[in-house]
Motif scaffolding. Sequence first.
Motif, mmCIF file in Angstrom:
data_model
loop_
_atom_site.group_PDB
_atom_site.id
_atom_site.type_symbol
_atom_site.label_atom_id
_atom_site.label_comp_id
_atom_site.label_asym_id
_atom_site.label_seq_id
_atom_site.Cartn_x
_atom_site.Cartn_y
_atom_site.Cartn_z
ATOM 1 N N SER A 27 0.835 -1.196 0.000
ATOM 2 C CA SER A 27 0.000 0.000 0.000
ATOM 3 C C SER A 27 0.871 1.247 0.000
ATOM 4 N N LEU A 78 -3.487 3.279 -2.279
ATOM 5 C CA LEU A 78 -3.542 2.464 -3.485
ATOM 6 C C LEU A 78 -2.605 1.271 -3.348
ATOM 7 N N PHE A 80 -0.387 1.592 -10.283
ATOM 8 C CA PHE A 80 -1.565 1.343 -9.465
ATOM 9 C C PHE A 80 -2.800 1.316 -10.365
ATOM 10 N N VAL A 110 -6.597 2.504 -10.448
ATOM 11 C CA VAL A 110 -7.472 3.456 -9.767
ATOM 12 C C VAL A 110 -8.889 3.248 -10.292
ATOM 13 N N THR A 160 -12.913 5.567 -6.927
ATOM 14 C CA THR A 160 -11.851 6.393 -6.355
ATOM 15 C C THR A 160 -11.723 7.706 -7.108
ATOM 16 N N TRP A 197 -5.415 12.476 -11.420
ATOM 17 C CA TRP A 197 -4.901 11.268 -12.074
ATOM 18 C C TRP A 197 -4.488 11.516 -13.517
#
Length: 203
Positions: free
Chosen positions: A39, A47, A59, A61, A65, A74
């Motif tokens: 994590s 994430l 990661f 997403v 989220t 993002w």
Amino acid sequence: MFTGIVTDIGTIEATERQGDLRVRIATAYDTAGVDLGASVSCSGVCLTVVDKGPGWFAFDVSGETISRTAAGQWEAGRKLNLERALRLGDELGGHIVTGHVDGIGTVASIGIEGGSHRVTIAAPRALAPYLAAKGSITVDGVSLTVNAVRDTADACEFDLNIIPHTAEVTTFGGLAPGQPVNLEIDVLARYLQRMETLRAQQA
């Protein structure tokens, strides 16, 4: 579990849709020591590492989220505050942070105060019961102390003091009025408010 003490500023190198959004982040961490499944807090969002290589990790997403985090977070080129998960025996330098965003705030103003910056953030009215002067708040993954709180008709404003060191080692060096930020309330405040609500219902 995290502490809100940022240990790297990462940069989103690329994004790709694979059902969820796959985000590749450049980092100064030694990724050889970062396990798949580990994590990492990315500007306050917990994430899971799903891929990695020298100087980067990736990661997934989810849409959920994305819908609950700051707009534009993002996108490729965006800088993120990074913190690896707390390990047993680590120093708790900030406060207990879960990496779950409770709401989106907006930077209302930034002013100079001594050698620091006084930052005012407008938070959703629903978070007002959890904010208190000298209490803790997590903003974009950074553990901070609330200086003052003011309630308005449709929001709750709170002030922060950003010292030069914090501005240098986090993304706060580029903070600007109007910018959306991820907010996580103090976990202790969350439980206290829940207990108070139940007490009121039973009265």
